[in-house]
Design a protein around this motif. Sequence first.
Motif, short mmCIF file in Angstrom:
data_model
loop_
_atom_site.label_atom_id
_atom_site.label_comp_id
_atom_site.label_asym_id
_atom_site.label_seq_id
_atom_site.Cartn_x
_atom_site.Cartn_y
_atom_site.Cartn_z
N GLU A 135 -14.71 -27.88 -4.20
CA GLU A 135 -14.33 -29.31 -3.95
C GLU A 135 -12.70 -29.59 -3.62
O GLU A 135 -12.00 -30.50 -3.16
CB GLU A 135 -13.92 -29.75 -5.54
N SER A 136 -12.01 -28.60 -4.08
CA SER A 136 -10.70 -28.12 -4.01
C SER A 136 -10.56 -28.35 -2.33
O SER A 136 -9.54 -29.06 -1.45
CB SER A 136 -9.57 -27.43 -4.32
N PHE A 137 -11.14 -27.76 -1.69
CA PHE A 137 -11.35 -28.05 0.10
C PHE A 137 -11.40 -29.01 0.82
O PHE A 137 -11.18 -29.87 1.70
CB PHE A 137 -11.67 -26.36 0.74
N SER A 138 -12.45 -29.46 -0.02
CA SER A 138 -12.90 -31.08 0.32
C SER A 138 -12.41 -31.87 0.42
O SER A 138 -12.40 -33.35 1.41
CB SER A 138 -14.37 -31.01 0.26
N ASN A 139 -11.47 -31.75 -0.67
CA ASN A 139 -10.88 -33.21 -0.77
C ASN A 139 -9.33 -33.14 -0.60
O ASN A 139 -9.16 -34.18 0.46
CB ASN A 139 -10.05 -33.06 -2.32
N TYR A 140 -8.69 -32.15 0.34
CA TYR A 140 -8.48 -31.47 1.34
C TYR A 140 -8.45 -32.30 2.57
O TYR A 140 -7.79 -33.12 3.50
CB TYR A 140 -7.89 -30.26 1.50
N PHE A 141 -9.51 -31.71 2.90
CA PHE A 141 -10.05 -31.69 4.33
C PHE A 141 -10.87 -32.67 4.87
O PHE A 141 -10.87 -33.22 5.57
CB PHE A 141 -10.89 -30.63 4.91
N GLY A 156 -11.48 -35.80 2.05
CA GLY A 156 -10.75 -36.85 1.86
C GLY A 156 -11.94 -36.82 0.48
O GLY A 156 -12.74 -36.04 0.10
N LEU A 157 -11.54 -37.85 -0.07
CA LEU A 157 -11.35 -37.71 -1.36
C LEU A 157 -13.37 -38.92 -2.17
O LEU A 157 -13.19 -38.24 -2.91
CB LEU A 157 -10.55 -39.07 -2.35
N THR A 169 -16.12 -36.42 -1.69
CA THR A 169 -16.07 -34.78 -2.02
C THR A 169 -16.93 -35.06 -2.81
O THR A 169 -18.21 -33.99 -2.53
CB THR A 169 -14.78 -34.98 -2.98
#
Length: 123
Positions: A84-90, A92-93, A96
């Motif tokens: 979840e953290s990586f997908s938020n960063y790469f 987008g919110l 995710t």
Amino acid sequence: MRAVSQNREAAELMGLDVPRLFALAFGISAAMAALAGIFLGGVRFMTPTMGSDPLMKALIVVIFGGIARFTSPIYAAFIIGLVESFSNYFVGLYWTPAVLFAMMIVVLFMKPSGLFGHHQRTL
């Protein structure tokens, strides 16, 4: 409570009051949910759908990890948190949840008992 959850008939034969233990478990879980609601109500605005996001993440964690062992959902929650953290960063919110659901669907197709679960054999 653990004896009743593992084998209800054996617990009854040992003299445990199973309906009373069911009521006790329900009461403890309801009290914990009420306490969490009280704490959360002081921090966030109360709406009827305010628990749907954590509930969906908990469902994804349980499906992803399986319930074979006590530690399986713990490992799965750690992995889901990292994803979840990586997908938020790469990604987008807003994308995710789609990534998490896609991961859940892949796990359900590949290994229905969860990544850390064991396949039960049928006779």
